[in-house]
Write a protein that holds these residues in place. Structure first.
Motif, PDB file in Angstrom:
ATOM      1  N   ILE A  70       0.811  -1.218   0.000  1.00 17.58           N
ATOM      2  CA  ILE A  70       0.000   0.000   0.000  1.00 17.58           C
ATOM      3  C   ILE A  70       0.846   1.271   0.000  1.00 17.58           C
ATOM      4  N   SER A  71       2.121   1.167   0.425  1.00 15.60           N
ATOM      5  CA  SER A  71       2.975   2.361   0.413  1.00 15.60           C
ATOM      6  C   SER A  71       3.293   2.819  -1.001  1.00 15.60           C
ATOM      7  N   GLN A  72       3.085   1.931  -1.981  1.00 17.40           N
ATOM      8  CA  GLN A  72       3.340   2.289  -3.378  1.00 17.40           C
ATOM      9  C   GLN A  72       2.138   2.945  -4.037  1.00 17.40           C
ATOM     10  N   GLY A  73       1.024   3.028  -3.280  1.00 20.29           N
ATOM     11  CA  GLY A  73      -0.176   3.638  -3.823  1.00 20.29           C
ATOM     12  C   GLY A  73      -0.512   4.938  -3.125  1.00 20.29           C
ATOM     13  N   ALA A  74      -1.778   5.289  -3.145  1.00 18.09           N
ATOM     14  CA  ALA A  74      -2.222   6.583  -2.637  1.00 18.09           C
ATOM     15  C   ALA A  74      -2.069   6.718  -1.125  1.00 18.09           C
ATOM     16  N   ALA A  75      -1.939   5.602  -0.410  1.00 18.20           N
ATOM     17  CA  ALA A  75      -1.808   5.661   1.052  1.00 18.20           C
ATOM     18  C   ALA A  75      -0.391   5.976   1.508  1.00 18.20           C
ATOM     19  N   GLY A  76       0.557   5.937   0.597  1.00 19.03           N
ATOM     20  CA  GLY A  76       1.956   6.126   0.969  1.00 19.03           C
ATOM     21  C   GLY A  76       2.237   7.493   1.562  1.00 19.03           C
ATOM     22  N   SER A  77       3.180   7.535   2.529  1.00 22.49           N
ATOM     23  CA  SER A  77       3.583   8.790   3.165  1.00 22.49           C
ATOM     24  C   SER A  77       4.961   8.619   3.777  1.00 22.49           C
ATOM     25  N   TRP A  78       5.586   9.736   4.163  1.00 25.42           N
ATOM     26  CA  TRP A  78       6.875   9.672   4.867  1.00 25.42           C
ATOM     27  C   TRP A  78       6.724   8.886   6.152  1.00 25.42           C
ATOM     28  N   GLN A  79       5.643   9.116   6.871  1.00 26.41           N
ATOM     29  CA  GLN A  79       5.431   8.413   8.131  1.00 26.41           C
ATOM     30  C   GLN A  79       5.345   6.904   7.900  1.00 26.41           C
ATOM     31  N   MET A  80       4.630   6.500   6.880  1.00 29.59           N
ATOM     32  CA  MET A  80       4.508   5.072   6.589  1.00 29.59           C
ATOM     33  C   MET A  80       5.859   4.466   6.240  1.00 29.59           C
ATOM     34  N   ALA A  81       6.602   5.142   5.383  1.00 32.66           N
ATOM     35  CA  ALA A  81       7.885   4.608   4.945  1.00 32.66           C
ATOM     36  C   ALA A  81       8.904   4.532   6.074  1.00 32.66           C
ATOM     37  N   ASN A  82       8.896   5.534   6.962  1.00 28.51           N
ATOM     38  CA  ASN A  82       9.954   5.644   7.960  1.00 28.51           C
ATOM     39  C   ASN A  82       9.584   5.166   9.352  1.00 28.51           C
ATOM     40  N   ARG A  83       8.297   4.909   9.606  1.00 29.91           N
ATOM     41  CA  ARG A  83       7.894   4.579  10.971  1.00 29.91           C
ATOM     42  C   ARG A  83       7.155   3.244  11.113  1.00 29.91           C
ATOM     43  N   HIS A  84       6.709   2.631  10.027  1.00 25.79           N
ATOM     44  CA  HIS A  84       5.874   1.442  10.199  1.00 25.79           C
ATOM     45  C   HIS A  84       6.634   0.287  10.858  1.00 25.79           C
ATOM     46  N   LYS A  85       7.916   0.108  10.536  1.00 22.88           N
ATOM     47  CA  LYS A  85       8.668  -1.014  11.097  1.00 22.88           C
ATOM     48  C   LYS A  85       8.830  -0.879  12.604  1.00 22.88           C
ATOM     49  N   THR A  86       9.180   0.325  13.053  1.00 21.54           N
ATOM     50  CA  THR A  86       9.364   0.516  14.495  1.00 21.54           C
ATOM     51  C   THR A  86       8.028   0.495  15.230  1.00 21.54           C
ATOM     52  N   MET A  87       6.971   0.938  14.592  1.00 20.33           N
ATOM     53  CA  MET A  87       5.651   0.853  15.209  1.00 20.33           C
ATOM     54  C   MET A  87       5.238  -0.605  15.406  1.00 20.33           C
ATOM     55  N   LEU A  88       5.483  -1.442  14.411  1.00 26.02           N
ATOM     56  CA  LEU A  88       5.145  -2.854  14.519  1.00 26.02           C
ATOM     57  C   LEU A  88       6.020  -3.554  15.567  1.00 26.02           C
ATOM     58  N   ALA A  89       7.245  -3.041  15.743  1.00 23.97           N
ATOM     59  CA  ALA A  89       8.168  -3.634  16.722  1.00 23.97           C
ATOM     60  C   ALA A  89       8.021  -3.031  18.114  1.00 23.97           C
ATOM     61  N   ASP A  90       7.113  -2.069  18.270  1.00 25.83           N
ATOM     62  CA  ASP A  90       6.891  -1.403  19.553  1.00 25.83           C
ATOM     63  C   ASP A  90       8.172  -0.717  20.051  1.00 25.83           C
TER      64      ASP A  90
END
Length: 288
Positions: free
Chosen positions: A207-227
């Motif tokens: 989804i990051s390659q589509g309209a939902a993509g953002s800097w926050q998604m690209a740079n923060r999703h991994k650490t958010m999932l890892a708490d």
């Protein structure tokens, strides 16, 4: 090359001042904890001074990146403030995120003393400061901006004047309003995916390659999932910024219903003990 004073060596100011020195400017630094200023000078060269006034003496430009309205007043005003050490014709560039009110107040004082003042808050976070790729939103007189822009370029990917005094701070408020909504949306999506049993990282890859993509998604999703949140822009500072946004909205008659709600979500994170966590820790409300 210019003689530059830099006031405030936090996670943003420390590398920003370093870029100025690396680009050949002659840099003098001040920090409330003088040992940190001495450490910067030992690492980068340049000089450290114990007061804003002494740091500003002889400078062509004085840059500041401190904490809030009161911190900015304290480094500008009074017998040991930067304005007391600045000569007529010097330009003060404020990179702090503060209210447009204090910006206009200090710009008026500077103008009365024959000094320039540019409000120039930044976006890009600690990584942007370290890599010299910040977005800089400016307000102030065109002549002062034109003089300051080549110096700001040492750590900017983009720098633009957006209007008269205070315009930079108003633009930064828009920036923070956008970020708050993006982080909350990302937090809800990732928490939703966890509840649904999906691989969040795999979904984000798509989804990051589509309209939902953002800097926050690209740079923060991994650490958010890892708490993991012991880095980045602190919740405490985000609440300070959103408070400025909400107060300004009341003054100008703007409506910020989502921003007000997310501000309260950040308050919950603070009450959970996460005031120093990165702003992406909003997800902890949804997964605890």
């Amino acid at each position: 090359m210019a003689k530059v004073a830099f006031l405030g060596l936090g996670v943003m100011g420390y590398p920003m001042a370093g870029h100025l020195q690396a680009k050949g400017h002659e840099v003098t630094v001040y920090n409330r904890t003088f040992a940190k200023a001495e450490a910067w000078a030992a690492e980068h060269g340049g000089r450290a001074m114990p007061t804003p006034r002494e740091a500003a003496m002889g400078a062509d430009f004085v840059m500041a990146c401190v904490g809030n309205d009161d911190d900015l007043r304290s480094v500008c005003l009074g017998p040991e403030g930067a304005f007391a050490g600045m000569a007529a014709g010097t330009v003060f560039v404020d990179h702090t995120t503060v209210s447009a009110q204090v910006t206009r107040e200090l710009a008026a004082v500077a103008a009365a003393e024959g000094k320039g003042f540019v409000d120039a808050p930044v976006s890009g976070g600690q990584a942007g400061a370290q890599n010299g790729v910040l977005s800089v939103m400016c307000g102030g007189a065109q002549v002062d901006y034109d003089r300051a822009e080549p110096v700001i370029a040492a750590y900017a990917r983009i720098c633009r004047r957006l209007g008269d005094s205070g315009a930079g701070q108003l633009a930064k408020m828009m920036n923070q309003i956008c970020i708050a909504g993006l982080v909350q949306g990302l937090a809800e999506a990732l928490a939703f995916g966890q509840k649904a049993g999906l691989d969040g990282a795999a979904v984000v890859e798509v989804i990051s390659q589509g309209a939902a993509g953002s800097w926050q998604m690209a740079n923060r999703h991994k650490t958010m999932l890892a708490d993991e949140f012991d880095f980045g822009f602190a919740v405490d500072w985000m609440r300070k910024d959103l408070g400025i946004c909400l107060a300004t909205a009341d003054e100008i008659g703007a409506s910020l219903p989502i921003t007000a709600l997310i501000d309260q979500f950040y308050k919950e994170v603070q009450l959970m003990g996460g005031g120093r966590n990165d702003t992406s820790s909003l997800i902890r409300r949804l997964t605890r």
